[in-house]
Motif scaffolding. Structure first.
Motif, mmCIF file in Angstrom:
data_model
loop_
_atom_site.group_PDB
_atom_site.id
_atom_site.type_symbol
_atom_site.label_atom_id
_atom_site.label_comp_id
_atom_site.label_asym_id
_atom_site.label_seq_id
_atom_site.Cartn_x
_atom_site.Cartn_y
_atom_site.Cartn_z
ATOM 1 N N GLN A 1 1.041 -46.798 159.779
ATOM 2 C CA GLN A 1 -0.078 -45.895 160.047
ATOM 3 C C GLN A 1 0.287 -44.878 161.128
ATOM 4 N N ILE A 2 0.937 -45.351 162.171
ATOM 5 C CA ILE A 2 1.325 -44.476 163.280
ATOM 6 C C ILE A 2 2.326 -43.430 162.802
ATOM 7 N N ARG A 19 1.105 -30.277 160.280
ATOM 8 C CA ARG A 19 0.066 -29.328 160.702
ATOM 9 C C ARG A 19 0.603 -28.372 161.759
ATOM 10 N N ALA A 42 2.719 -42.334 159.748
ATOM 11 C CA ALA A 42 2.042 -41.421 158.824
ATOM 12 C C ALA A 42 1.224 -40.389 159.591
ATOM 13 N N ARG A 43 0.494 -40.824 160.618
ATOM 14 C CA ARG A 43 -0.274 -39.885 161.435
ATOM 15 C C ARG A 43 0.640 -38.888 162.133
ATOM 16 N N GLY A 44 1.746 -39.377 162.670
ATOM 17 C CA GLY A 44 2.708 -38.501 163.345
ATOM 18 C C GLY A 44 3.275 -37.454 162.400
ATOM 19 N N GLU A 45 3.591 -37.885 161.186
ATOM 20 C CA GLU A 45 4.125 -36.950 160.196
ATOM 21 C C GLU A 45 3.080 -35.895 159.819
ATOM 22 N N ARG A 46 1.839 -36.302 159.649
ATOM 23 C CA ARG A 46 0.770 -35.325 159.348
ATOM 24 C C ARG A 46 0.612 -34.336 160.491
ATOM 25 N N ARG A 47 0.670 -34.840 161.719
ATOM 26 C CA ARG A 47 0.535 -33.984 162.893
ATOM 27 C C ARG A 47 1.689 -32.961 162.943
#
Length: 182
Positions: A29-30, A40, A32-37
């Motif tokens: 999860q961490i 963006r 995946a969030r980092g990759e999305r950030r």
């Protein structure tokens, strides 16, 4: 199920894979969030750079094209018999102002002739563009507004009633009128 088909192993693999996708571990999860950030952020940097480039190019074109601006030309005061000399801006200042009554406005072709009676100094006449910007409040009925001199000719056609700050640039041209209210 010892027939060698490996069905047991296959079912165990499917169950493990199902659990992994049903509840992803915290580390996934961490990540995946980092990759999305990061995605963006890259998109924002690319689009911001493109926007800046477009702004620079369009601003350069606007400055380079003759007559493309809509800013009214600065008006030179007409010579008068009073020997009036327009005020000059102080060092570091863009404009110098003269405060006085502006009245006797007359529309004459593509210009407006007004009389200025300053607090100190000689009464003089200015010939200005009808597109000259004017900041008003009381003249417009108590509501602050930005208008053009051509819109105010009828209100300024009488005797001395409204006081304005007349802004002159370094070349003695009138750049704007601002209603003076105390």
């Amino acid at each position: 199920m010892a027939d060698g088909t490996g069905l047991d192993e296959r079912l165990a693999d499917l169950a493990a894979e199902g659990r992994r996708f049903a509840v992803p571990p915290a580390a996934e999860q961490i990540r995946a969030r980092g990759e999305r950030r990061r995605r963006r952020k890259r998109v924002a940097q690319v689009s911001g750079g493109a926007l800046l480039a477009v702004a620079v190019v369009s601003g350069g074109l606007w400055l380079a094209l003759p007559g493309s601006g809509t800013a009214p030309p600065a008006a030179h005061p007409s010579p008068s018999s009073s020997g009036f000399v327009p005020p000059t801006p102080a060092p570091g200042e863009e404009y110098a102002s003269e405060i006085g009554y502006v009245y006797d406005a007359v529309l004459a072709g593509d210009s407006v002739r007004v009389t200025v009676k300053p607090r100190t100094g000689a009464v003089h006449t200015l010939t200005l563009s009808p597109q000259l910007p004017v900041e008003v409040e009381h003249v417009a009925g108590g509501e602050p507004a930005d208008m053009r001199l051509g819109e105010l000719v009828d209100r300024l056609s009488g005797g001395p009633r409204w006081q304005f700050a007349v802004d002159y640039d370094g070349e003695g041209r009138v750049r704007s009128l601002r209603e003076a209210s105390w």
